[in-house]
Write a protein that holds these residues in place. Structure first.
Motif, PDB file in Angstrom:
ATOM      1  N   GLN A  12       0.745  -1.142  -0.032  1.00 54.64           N
ATOM      2  CA  GLN A  12       0.189   0.226   0.038  1.00 54.64           C
ATOM      3  C   GLN A  12       0.741   1.199  -0.078  1.00 54.64           C
ATOM      4  O   GLN A  12       2.010   1.149   0.410  1.00 54.64           O
ATOM      5  CB  GLN A  12      -1.098  -0.034   1.232  1.00 54.64           C
ATOM      6  CG  GLN A  12      -2.045  -1.127   1.177  1.00 54.64           C
ATOM      7  CD  GLN A  12      -3.069  -0.904   2.307  1.00 54.64           C
ATOM      8  OE1 GLN A  12      -2.718  -0.416   3.354  1.00 54.64           O
ATOM      9  NE2 GLN A  12      -4.226  -1.357   2.109  1.00 54.64           N
ATOM     10  N   ALA A  13       0.364   2.428  -0.527  1.00 53.38           N
ATOM     11  CA  ALA A  13       1.024   3.598  -0.504  1.00 53.38           C
ATOM     12  C   ALA A  13       1.573   3.873   1.024  1.00 53.38           C
ATOM     13  O   ALA A  13       0.924   3.722   1.866  1.00 53.38           O
ATOM     14  CB  ALA A  13       0.128   4.681  -0.996  1.00 53.38           C
ATOM     15  N   GLY A  14       2.723   4.499   1.364  1.00 51.84           N
ATOM     16  CA  GLY A  14       3.232   4.825   2.736  1.00 51.84           C
ATOM     17  C   GLY A  14       3.970   3.502   3.061  1.00 51.84           C
ATOM     18  O   GLY A  14       4.634   3.572   4.026  1.00 51.84           O
ATOM     19  N   GLY A  15       3.986   2.442   2.392  1.00 53.20           N
ATOM     20  CA  GLY A  15       4.621   1.271   2.959  1.00 53.20           C
ATOM     21  C   GLY A  15       5.864   1.036   2.367  1.00 53.20           C
ATOM     22  O   GLY A  15       6.631   2.099   1.678  1.00 53.20           O
ATOM     23  N   ASP A  58      24.357   7.441  -5.804  1.00 51.05           N
ATOM     24  CA  ASP A  58      23.494   8.382  -6.518  1.00 51.05           C
ATOM     25  C   ASP A  58      22.335   8.132  -6.821  1.00 51.05           C
ATOM     26  O   ASP A  58      22.027   6.951  -6.797  1.00 51.05           O
ATOM     27  CB  ASP A  58      24.196   8.592  -7.997  1.00 51.05           C
ATOM     28  CG  ASP A  58      23.830   9.645  -8.788  1.00 51.05           C
ATOM     29  OD1 ASP A  58      24.131   9.686  -9.808  1.00 51.05           O
ATOM     30  OD2 ASP A  58      23.317  10.590  -8.171  1.00 51.05           O
ATOM     31  N   TYR A  59      21.107   8.977  -6.584  1.00 51.46           N
ATOM     32  CA  TYR A  59      19.783   8.732  -6.916  1.00 51.46           C
ATOM     33  C   TYR A  59      19.124   9.732  -7.750  1.00 51.46           C
ATOM     34  O   TYR A  59      19.576  10.863  -8.021  1.00 51.46           O
ATOM     35  CB  TYR A  59      19.133   9.115  -5.390  1.00 51.46           C
ATOM     36  CG  TYR A  59      19.575   8.092  -4.348  1.00 51.46           C
ATOM     37  CD1 TYR A  59      20.864   8.404  -3.574  1.00 51.46           C
ATOM     38  CD2 TYR A  59      19.122   6.838  -3.880  1.00 51.46           C
ATOM     39  CE1 TYR A  59      21.272   7.743  -2.506  1.00 51.46           C
ATOM     40  CE2 TYR A  59      19.519   5.995  -3.260  1.00 51.46           C
ATOM     41  CZ  TYR A  59      20.578   6.357  -2.235  1.00 51.46           C
ATOM     42  OH  TYR A  59      21.008   5.587  -1.392  1.00 51.46           O
ATOM     43  N   ALA A  60      18.023   9.161  -8.241  1.00 54.50           N
ATOM     44  CA  ALA A  60      17.088   9.974  -9.096  1.00 54.50           C
ATOM     45  C   ALA A  60      16.245  10.795  -8.125  1.00 54.50           C
ATOM     46  O   ALA A  60      16.176  10.654  -6.915  1.00 54.50           O
ATOM     47  CB  ALA A  60      16.310   9.119  -9.678  1.00 54.50           C
ATOM     48  N   ASP A  61      16.021  12.002  -8.568  1.00 52.99           N
ATOM     49  CA  ASP A  61      15.686  13.368  -7.862  1.00 52.99           C
ATOM     50  C   ASP A  61      14.011  12.497  -7.126  1.00 52.99           C
ATOM     51  O   ASP A  61      13.568  12.774  -6.162  1.00 52.99           O
ATOM     52  CB  ASP A  61      15.428  14.288  -8.546  1.00 52.99           C
ATOM     53  CG  ASP A  61      16.353  15.090  -8.782  1.00 52.99           C
ATOM     54  OD1 ASP A  61      16.518  16.173  -9.829  1.00 52.99           O
ATOM     55  OD2 ASP A  61      17.762  15.005  -8.276  1.00 52.99           O
ATOM     56  N   SER A  62      13.630  11.806  -8.185  1.00 52.56           N
ATOM     57  CA  SER A  62      12.070  10.984  -7.696  1.00 52.56           C
ATOM     58  C   SER A  62      12.147  10.242  -6.492  1.00 52.56           C
ATOM     59  O   SER A  62      10.987  10.061  -5.906  1.00 52.56           O
ATOM     60  CB  SER A  62      11.524  10.554  -8.936  1.00 52.56           C
ATOM     61  OG  SER A  62      12.242   9.298  -9.445  1.00 52.56           O
ATOM     62  N   VAL A  63      13.520   9.554  -6.221  1.00 50.87           N
ATOM     63  CA  VAL A  63      13.221   8.755  -5.210  1.00 50.87           C
ATOM     64  C   VAL A  63      14.297   9.147  -3.875  1.00 50.87           C
ATOM     65  O   VAL A  63      14.358   8.677  -2.889  1.00 50.87           O
ATOM     66  CB  VAL A  63      13.832   7.335  -5.611  1.00 50.87           C
ATOM     67  CG1 VAL A  63      12.857   6.971  -6.726  1.00 50.87           C
ATOM     68  CG2 VAL A  63      15.212   7.554  -5.946  1.00 50.87           C
ATOM     69  N   LYS A  86       4.903   5.307  -3.273  1.00 48.15           N
ATOM     70  CA  LYS A  86       3.842   5.994  -3.929  1.00 48.15           C
ATOM     71  C   LYS A  86       3.408   5.242  -5.200  1.00 48.15           C
ATOM     72  O   LYS A  86       4.220   4.417  -5.545  1.00 48.15           O
ATOM     73  CB  LYS A  86       4.185   7.236  -4.175  1.00 48.15           C
ATOM     74  CG  LYS A  86       4.860   8.363  -3.228  1.00 48.15           C
ATOM     75  CD  LYS A  86       5.486   9.401  -4.085  1.00 48.15           C
ATOM     76  CE  LYS A  86       6.129  10.478  -3.188  1.00 48.15           C
ATOM     77  NZ  LYS A  86       6.695  11.634  -3.200  1.00 48.15           N
ATOM     78  N   PRO A  87       2.151   5.438  -5.411  1.00 51.33           N
ATOM     79  CA  PRO A  87       1.627   4.507  -6.577  1.00 51.33           C
ATOM     80  C   PRO A  87       2.405   4.888  -7.718  1.00 51.33           C
ATOM     81  O   PRO A  87       2.341   3.874  -8.758  1.00 51.33           O
ATOM     82  CB  PRO A  87       0.063   5.153  -6.849  1.00 51.33           C
ATOM     83  CG  PRO A  87       0.000   5.550  -5.621  1.00 51.33           C
ATOM     84  CD  PRO A  87       1.045   6.153  -4.794  1.00 51.33           C
ATOM     85  N   GLU A  88       3.259   5.986  -7.927  1.00 51.67           N
ATOM     86  CA  GLU A  88       3.816   6.109  -9.239  1.00 51.67           C
ATOM     87  C   GLU A  88       5.198   5.683  -9.185  1.00 51.67           C
ATOM     88  O   GLU A  88       5.838   5.426 -10.195  1.00 51.67           O
ATOM     89  CB  GLU A  88       4.268   7.733  -9.369  1.00 51.67           C
ATOM     90  CG  GLU A  88       4.849   8.289  -8.035  1.00 51.67           C
ATOM     91  CD  GLU A  88       3.545   9.076  -7.321  1.00 51.67           C
ATOM     92  OE1 GLU A  88       2.274   8.479  -7.033  1.00 51.67           O
ATOM     93  OE2 GLU A  88       3.621  10.142  -6.875  1.00 51.67           O
ATOM     94  N   ASP A  89       5.547   4.821  -8.042  1.00 50.62           N
ATOM     95  CA  ASP A  89       6.566   3.743  -7.851  1.00 50.62           C
ATOM     96  C   ASP A  89       6.461   2.489  -8.420  1.00 50.62           C
ATOM     97  O   ASP A  89       7.368   1.886  -8.584  1.00 50.62           O
ATOM     98  CB  ASP A  89       7.128   3.701  -6.550  1.00 50.62           C
ATOM     99  CG  ASP A  89       7.621   5.128  -6.075  1.00 50.62           C
ATOM    100  OD1 ASP A  89       7.372   5.327  -4.683  1.00 50.62           O
ATOM    101  OD2 ASP A  89       8.524   5.793  -6.526  1.00 50.62           O
ATOM    102  N   THR A 112      11.663  -7.541 -11.267  1.00 55.09           N
ATOM    103  CA  THR A 112      10.811  -7.736 -10.145  1.00 55.09           C
ATOM    104  C   THR A 112       9.873  -6.543 -10.135  1.00 55.09           C
ATOM    105  O   THR A 112      10.144  -5.611 -10.222  1.00 55.09           O
ATOM    106  CB  THR A 112      11.769  -7.928  -8.858  1.00 55.09           C
ATOM    107  OG1 THR A 112      10.885  -8.482  -7.958  1.00 55.09           O
ATOM    108  CG2 THR A 112      12.457  -6.701  -8.411  1.00 55.09           C
ATOM    109  N   GLN A 113       8.534  -7.079 -10.054  1.00 53.12           N
ATOM    110  CA  GLN A 113       7.537  -6.290 -10.181  1.00 53.12           C
ATOM    111  C   GLN A 113       7.142  -5.578  -8.523  1.00 53.12           C
ATOM    112  O   GLN A 113       7.369  -6.443  -7.803  1.00 53.12           O
ATOM    113  CB  GLN A 113       6.280  -6.775 -10.582  1.00 53.12           C
ATOM    114  CG  GLN A 113       4.867  -6.017 -10.689  1.00 53.12           C
ATOM    115  CD  GLN A 113       4.836  -5.069 -11.647  1.00 53.12           C
ATOM    116  OE1 GLN A 113       5.282  -5.349 -12.869  1.00 53.12           O
ATOM    117  NE2 GLN A 113       4.751  -3.805 -11.312  1.00 53.12           N
ATOM    118  N   VAL A 114       7.127  -4.369  -8.719  1.00 54.92           N
ATOM    119  CA  VAL A 114       6.581  -3.544  -7.500  1.00 54.92           C
ATOM    120  C   VAL A 114       5.362  -2.865  -7.978  1.00 54.92           C
ATOM    121  O   VAL A 114       5.340  -2.198  -8.861  1.00 54.92           O
ATOM    122  CB  VAL A 114       7.707  -2.675  -7.194  1.00 54.92           C
ATOM    123  CG1 VAL A 114       7.170  -1.633  -5.914  1.00 54.92           C
ATOM    124  CG2 VAL A 114       8.983  -3.169  -6.677  1.00 54.92           C
TER     125      VAL A 114
END
Length: 118
Positions: A12-15, A58-63, A86-89, A112-114
């Motif tokens: 779930q979102a937030g998890g 190094d990280y993408a800004d989105s994460v 987030k759902p967009e992840d 691997t599916q998230v």
């Protein structure tokens, strides 16, 4: 180098979820390990990377601030700890490796599916 990714699932979102990528290579110290993801209908995008020798990340800004890439040297394994999901992840996540003298990731694991539900 051969890569085996695992740890995806439905959350779930937030998890949180932790992905693992087991690498089989003799000289991982010469490699940079990366995580990428591809959402339906979108291009594959960079998520995070880690230089095996020294541990530079190094990280993408989105994460950034939510995801953490790390390694367990004794297990030749790279992890991606994903918090505050987030759902967009939602995407298929892939681990990859490149030698630090190169720019292209030449070695890829299976995805691997998230899935993050709202």
């Amino acid at each position: 180098v051969q890569l085996q990714a695992s740890g995806g699932g439905l959350v779930q979102a937030g998890g949180s979820l932790r992905l693992s990528c087991a690498a089989s290579a003799r000289f991982l110290s010469y490699y940079i390990m990366g995580w990428f993801r591809q959402a339906p209908g979108k291009e594959r995008e960079f998520v995070a990377s880690l230089r095996w020798s020294g541990g530079r990340t190094d990280y993408a800004d989105s994460v950034s601030g939510r995801f953490t890439i790390s390694r367990a040297k004794a297990k030749s394994t790279v992890y991606l700890q994903m918090n505050s999901l987030k759902p967009e992840d939602t995407a298929i996540y892939y681990c990859a490796a490149r030698m630090f003298a190169t720019t292209d990731y030449a070695n890829w694991g299976q995805g691997t599916q998230v899935t993050v539900s709202s």
